[in-house]
Design a protein around this motif. Structure first.
Motif, PDB file in Angstrom:
ATOM      1  N   UNK A  27       0.812  -1.231   0.000  1.00 57.44           N
ATOM      2  CA  UNK A  27       0.000   0.000   0.000  1.00 57.44           C
ATOM      3  C   UNK A  27       0.840   1.273   0.000  1.00 57.44           C
ATOM      4  N   UNK A  28       1.951   1.246  -0.741  1.00 58.58           N
ATOM      5  CA  UNK A  28       2.808   2.440  -0.812  1.00 58.58           C
ATOM      6  C   UNK A  28       2.215   3.511  -1.719  1.00 58.58           C
ATOM      7  N   UNK A  29       1.363   3.104  -2.673  1.00 57.93           N
ATOM      8  CA  UNK A  29       0.684   4.062  -3.540  1.00 57.93           C
ATOM      9  C   UNK A  29       1.474   4.532  -4.742  1.00 57.93           C
ATOM     10  N   UNK A  30       2.664   3.999  -4.933  1.00 58.28           N
ATOM     11  CA  UNK A  30       3.482   4.455  -6.057  1.00 58.28           C
ATOM     12  C   UNK A  30       2.827   4.158  -7.401  1.00 58.28           C
ATOM     13  N   UNK A  31       2.161   3.019  -7.509  1.00 59.11           N
ATOM     14  CA  UNK A  31       1.504   2.651  -8.771  1.00 59.11           C
ATOM     15  C   UNK A  31       0.399   3.634  -9.119  1.00 59.11           C
ATOM     16  N   UNK A  32      -0.374   4.042  -8.113  1.00 57.87           N
ATOM     17  CA  UNK A  32      -1.469   4.986  -8.349  1.00 57.87           C
ATOM     18  C   UNK A  32      -0.926   6.338  -8.797  1.00 57.87           C
ATOM     19  N   UNK A  33       0.209   6.715  -8.236  1.00 57.16           N
ATOM     20  CA  UNK A  33       0.783   8.017  -8.562  1.00 57.16           C
ATOM     21  C   UNK A  33       1.264   8.113 -10.011  1.00 57.16           C
ATOM     22  N   UNK A  34       1.698   6.980 -10.592  1.00 60.53           N
ATOM     23  CA  UNK A  34       2.259   7.055 -11.947  1.00 60.53           C
ATOM     24  C   UNK A  34       1.266   6.651 -13.036  1.00 60.53           C
ATOM     25  N   UNK A  35       0.100   6.117 -12.654  1.00 56.06           N
ATOM     26  CA  UNK A  35      -0.863   5.684 -13.673  1.00 56.06           C
ATOM     27  C   UNK A  35      -1.432   6.883 -14.424  1.00 56.06           C
ATOM     28  N   UNK A  36      -1.234   6.897 -15.730  1.00 55.29           N
ATOM     29  CA  UNK A  36      -1.683   8.027 -16.549  1.00 55.29           C
ATOM     30  C   UNK A  36      -3.193   8.135 -16.620  1.00 55.29           C
ATOM     31  N   UNK A  37      -3.897   7.056 -16.364  1.00 54.67           N
ATOM     32  CA  UNK A  37      -5.365   7.055 -16.464  1.00 54.67           C
ATOM     33  C   UNK A  37      -6.061   7.186 -15.109  1.00 54.67           C
ATOM     34  N   UNK A  38      -5.275   7.235 -14.057  1.00 55.45           N
ATOM     35  CA  UNK A  38      -5.882   7.260 -12.730  1.00 55.45           C
ATOM     36  C   UNK A  38      -6.695   6.005 -12.478  1.00 55.45           C
ATOM     37  N   UNK A  39      -6.240   4.888 -13.029  1.00 55.03           N
ATOM     38  CA  UNK A  39      -7.005   3.645 -12.968  1.00 55.03           C
ATOM     39  C   UNK A  39      -6.779   2.857 -11.688  1.00 55.03           C
ATOM     40  N   UNK A  40      -5.804   3.258 -10.898  1.00 54.01           N
ATOM     41  CA  UNK A  40      -5.529   2.562  -9.636  1.00 54.01           C
ATOM     42  C   UNK A  40      -5.971   3.460  -8.487  1.00 54.01           C
ATOM     43  N   UNK A  41      -6.840   2.939  -7.669  1.00 52.43           N
ATOM     44  CA  UNK A  41      -7.426   3.740  -6.591  1.00 52.43           C
ATOM     45  C   UNK A  41      -7.181   3.063  -5.243  1.00 52.43           C
ATOM     46  N   UNK A  42      -7.183   3.887  -4.224  1.00 52.95           N
ATOM     47  CA  UNK A  42      -7.010   3.388  -2.859  1.00 52.95           C
ATOM     48  C   UNK A  42      -8.385   3.368  -2.197  1.00 52.95           C
ATOM     49  N   UNK A  43      -8.906   2.197  -2.005  1.00 47.68           N
ATOM     50  CA  UNK A  43     -10.228   2.061  -1.377  1.00 47.68           C
ATOM     51  C   UNK A  43     -10.055   1.835   0.118  1.00 47.68           C
ATOM     52  N   UNK A  44     -10.620   2.738   0.880  1.00 44.85           N
ATOM     53  CA  UNK A  44     -10.579   2.592   2.328  1.00 44.85           C
ATOM     54  C   UNK A  44     -11.977   2.312   2.857  1.00 44.85           C
ATOM     55  N   UNK A  45     -12.035   1.603   3.945  1.00 42.90           N
ATOM     56  CA  UNK A  45     -13.325   1.356   4.593  1.00 42.90           C
ATOM     57  C   UNK A  45     -13.859   2.668   5.182  1.00 42.90           C
ATOM     58  N   UNK A  46     -15.165   2.780   5.328  1.00 44.25           N
ATOM     59  CA  UNK A  46     -15.741   4.031   5.858  1.00 44.25           C
ATOM     60  C   UNK A  46     -15.151   4.452   7.205  1.00 44.25           C
ATOM     61  N   UNK A  47     -14.881   3.476   8.071  1.00 40.18           N
ATOM     62  CA  UNK A  47     -14.338   3.824   9.386  1.00 40.18           C
ATOM     63  C   UNK A  47     -12.933   4.402   9.261  1.00 40.18           C
ATOM     64  N   UNK A  48     -12.137   3.847   8.357  1.00 40.49           N
ATOM     65  CA  UNK A  48     -10.787   4.375   8.134  1.00 40.49           C
ATOM     66  C   UNK A  48     -10.834   5.784   7.562  1.00 40.49           C
ATOM     67  N   UNK A  49     -11.734   6.001   6.618  1.00 40.75           N
ATOM     68  CA  UNK A  49     -11.885   7.337   6.036  1.00 40.75           C
ATOM     69  C   UNK A  49     -12.309   8.355   7.075  1.00 40.75           C
ATOM     70  N   UNK A  50     -13.181   7.919   7.990  1.00 37.99           N
ATOM     71  CA  UNK A  50     -13.717   8.840   8.996  1.00 37.99           C
ATOM     72  C   UNK A  50     -12.686   9.206  10.052  1.00 37.99           C
ATOM     73  N   UNK A  51     -11.769   8.276  10.330  1.00 37.15           N
ATOM     74  CA  UNK A  51     -10.809   8.485  11.422  1.00 37.15           C
ATOM     75  C   UNK A  51      -9.671   9.390  10.964  1.00 37.15           C
ATOM     76  N   UNK A  52      -9.587  10.576  11.528  1.00 37.64           N
ATOM     77  CA  UNK A  52      -8.573  11.550  11.135  1.00 37.64           C
ATOM     78  C   UNK A  52      -7.247  11.364  11.883  1.00 37.64           C
ATOM     79  N   UNK A  53      -7.222  10.443  12.847  1.00 36.00           N
ATOM     80  CA  UNK A  53      -5.992  10.228  13.610  1.00 36.00           C
ATOM     81  C   UNK A  53      -5.361   8.875  13.274  1.00 36.00           C
ATOM     82  N   UNK A  54      -5.920   8.205  12.243  1.00 39.55           N
ATOM     83  CA  UNK A  54      -5.379   6.920  11.773  1.00 39.55           C
ATOM     84  C   UNK A  54      -5.296   5.888  12.897  1.00 39.55           C
ATOM     85  N   UNK A  55      -6.364   5.841  13.698  1.00 38.58           N
ATOM     86  CA  UNK A  55      -6.408   4.886  14.810  1.00 38.58           C
ATOM     87  C   UNK A  55      -7.029   3.556  14.407  1.00 38.58           C
ATOM     88  N   UNK A  56      -7.573   3.482  13.191  1.00 37.99           N
ATOM     89  CA  UNK A  56      -8.268   2.265  12.768  1.00 37.99           C
ATOM     90  C   UNK A  56      -7.479   1.540  11.690  1.00 37.99           C
TER      91      UNK A  56
END
Length: 473
Positions: free
Chosen positions: A131-160
């Motif tokens: 999950x380093x994200x390097x592939x998403x950063x270089x994809x010209x089509x933006x075809x690689x996405x980072x899907x997070x669970x709702x609880x992870x997205x909601x947590x602003x302190x990365x506790x989940x």
């Protein structure tokens, strides 16, 4: 008409209602086996593999409604058996992948996790991906996405994070108990532990001749919540539950604003101490800033301390929108003054556990704070109150606040302050975006709540902070 933002909230409310109803009747121990049948959907409406799993989850919800794991000081817990429907978090390749010749994603992957199908569509091997994200950063089509669970997205302190078995897990060393994950989880698999049984026991004991009264300390955001009834009817309903009296925590806010202005003038720089989620965030993520947190207690603690000074035997229940208050009430500076904390969700469940139709009741009065104490419920209210305190004291000190709505904004302000950047001398931090009006324990969330709180403030008989706190002398 009662309104909940989500069906998850409604389910949680039904559990709390039935647990409280059984405790009123003294039948809770035997009702543990019948409540799951009451709250579970029928055999043809289950969202799970079978009705038996639905009822197993319901049993866990009942456990949380009865207080959950008493050994865990964090009021937020995961119901592991209910946390099994979210897809695995991490990077994945979408249909936007064009099977290009460049294969930049493959080239940058440090673990060789990317391969290609016969049509050259990229595939990520989850067993290798870090999950380093390097592939998403270089994809010209933006075809690689980072899907997070709702609880992870909601947590602003990365506790989940995700446990090896797939369910969410909470890192208590990071969690600030704000409850954002509780509100956002679509399956109600993360929830706050309730003290509703403890409160019912207090009220029953008080009614049965025990030598103490039970006070309800209500947060000013209550003005935006029970929209199907008038505020005065809500106050009548609270007293009908058996509370001796109802006091608005906004009076404690007046006390805090008055004292906090003195502390700010003395020290020259300060962060607020009213929001327990914000204070916890500083303690865990910016420990170098702890010395700048105001030494004044929160309005809840300040007023509870004052009440117990006059009535040492009383019990005090704080009623508000905040799950983090449940954690604060157990801390050393608060535990001798606040006996229990209920959210607005839990108060609604209490009303209905006694079949109280508050919209038909006569209106009672809740009026012992100023406009400035009442607007603490929304972002900017505390800063306005501190500025007003300086004005009433005719002080020459100029407060330069930075108002932070949510932990993302708090982080930016704290980073600036820790580096000596920015033209401000006071940080007002609210863990919930918008302030207490959007706390995890609210019945309703939204921008309209701010207008209701401001309206409630304008209706205060006391127009100044000094006139409100003079009532305490």
């Amino acid at each position: 008409m009662r309104k909940f933002d989500t069906k998850v909230q409604h389910l949680k409310y039904k559990v709390l209602r039935e647990v409280a109803r059984a405790e009123w009747k003294g039948t809770l121990s035997e009702s543990i086996f019948t409540i799951p049948k009451i709250i579970s959907p029928g055999p043809h409406a289950t969202m799970r593999c079978c009705i038996h799993k639905e009822r197993a989850i319901a049993t866990e919800r009942i456990h949380m409604a009865m207080g959950g794991n008493k050994e865990n000081p964090n009021p937020i817990e995961v119901i592991a058996i209910a946390c099994d429907e979210c897809p695995t978090s991490g990077y994945s390749v979408t249909d936007a992948c064009r099977g290009c010749l460049a294969h930049r994603c493959e080239d940058v992957c440090p673990k060789g996790a990317i391969t290609f199908r016969n049509d050259q569509h990229a595939v990520i091997d989850k067993t290798k991906c870090i999950n380093c994200g390097k592939c998403a950063n270089v994809c010209a089509y933006g075809a690689i996405v980072n899907r997070k669970r709702p609880c992870e997205n909601a947590c602003k302190v990365k506790a989940i994070s995700m446990a090896p078995t797939g369910e969410a897990q909470i890192d208590d060393s990071k969690c600030v108990s704000c409850g954002a994950c509780v509100y956002q989880c679509p399956f109600g698999a993360i929830t706050d532990k309730s003290q509703i049984v403890d409160v019912v026991k207090m009220l029953k004991d008080s009614d049965n001749g025990k030598n103490f009264d039970v006070y309800a300390l209500v947060a000013p955001s209550i003005s935006s919540q029970f929209t199907y009834a008038k505020l005065g009817q809500v106050i009548s309903g609270i007293k009908a539950l058996g509370f001796h009296t109802v006091v608005e925590a906004a009076l404690g806010a007046d006390m805090v604003a008055w004292d906090e202005s003195d502390e700010l003038a003395e020290k020259g720089f300060l962060t607020s101490s009213c929001c327990p989620g914000f204070v916890s965030y500083i303690e865990k993520s910016f420990p170098q800033m702890k010395e700048h947190v105001s030494h004044n207690p929160s309005p809840m603690v300040a007023l509870a301390k004052y009440i117990k000074k006059g009535d040492p035997n009383c019990k005090i229940v704080f009623v508000g929108p905040c799950t983090a208050k449940k954690a604060e009430a157990k801390k050393d500076h608060a535990k001798d003054y606040v006996d229990a904390v209920l959210t607005f969700e839990e108060l609604q469940a209490l009303f209905d556990s006694k079949d109280l139709e508050i919209s038909t009741m006569e209106e009672d009065i809740l009026d012992n704070a100023s406009y400035y104490g009442r607007i603490f419920a929304r972002v900017g209210g505390l800063s306005d109150a501190v500025a007003q305190a300086f004005k009433e004291k005719e002080s020459d000190f100029v407060a330069k606040p930075i108002v932070c709505s949510g932990l993302d904004e708090c982080k930016i302000a704290l980073l600036k302050a820790s580096k000596g950047i920015g033209d401000f001398n006071f940080i007002e931090g609210m863990a919930c975006p918008g302030g207490c009006i959007n706390g995890a324990g609210c019945l309703a969330h939204g921008e309209k709540n701010k207008a209701e709180v401001d309206k409630y403030g304008r209706e205060a008989l006391e127009k100044t902070i000094s006139s409100a706190i003079s009532l305490l002398k």
